[in-house]
Write a protein that holds these residues in place. Structure first.
Motif: not given
Length: 82
Positions: A13-27, A32-36
């Motif tokens: 869910v978290a990764t799919r949510h970021e699928s439209q993000s790019r660059g440093v935003d996505k990184e 942060n999602n992984k750490k959470g």
């Protein structure tokens, strides 16, 4: 999210949510999602869901101020206390 659902679902869910993000935003978001998820999983194994949620939320808030998470500053990824 990791407190309330299994690890695979939280990741998807978290990764799919970021699928439209790019660059440093996505990184930033993925890092942060992984750490959470890691901390949510840690507390979930030790406490009730309600207590694990409180502890995870508190951990995230405190780690923003101590630089253990990431933010974007001037277009660059930096520690959250920068």
């Amino acid at each position: 999210m990791e407190v309330f659902v299994d690890h695979e679902t939280a990741y998807e869910v978290a990764t799919r949510h970021e699928s439209q993000s790019r660059g440093v935003d996505k990184e930033m978001d993925l890092t942060n999602n992984k750490k959470g998820r890691e901390i949510g999983r840690y507390y979930k194994a030790r406490y009730s869901k309600a207590e694990a949620y409180k502890k995870t939320r508190s951990w995230c808030k405190s780690h923003v101020s101590t630089g253990k998470l990431w933010i974007i500053k001037n277009g660059r990824l930096v520690r959250s206390n920068a």
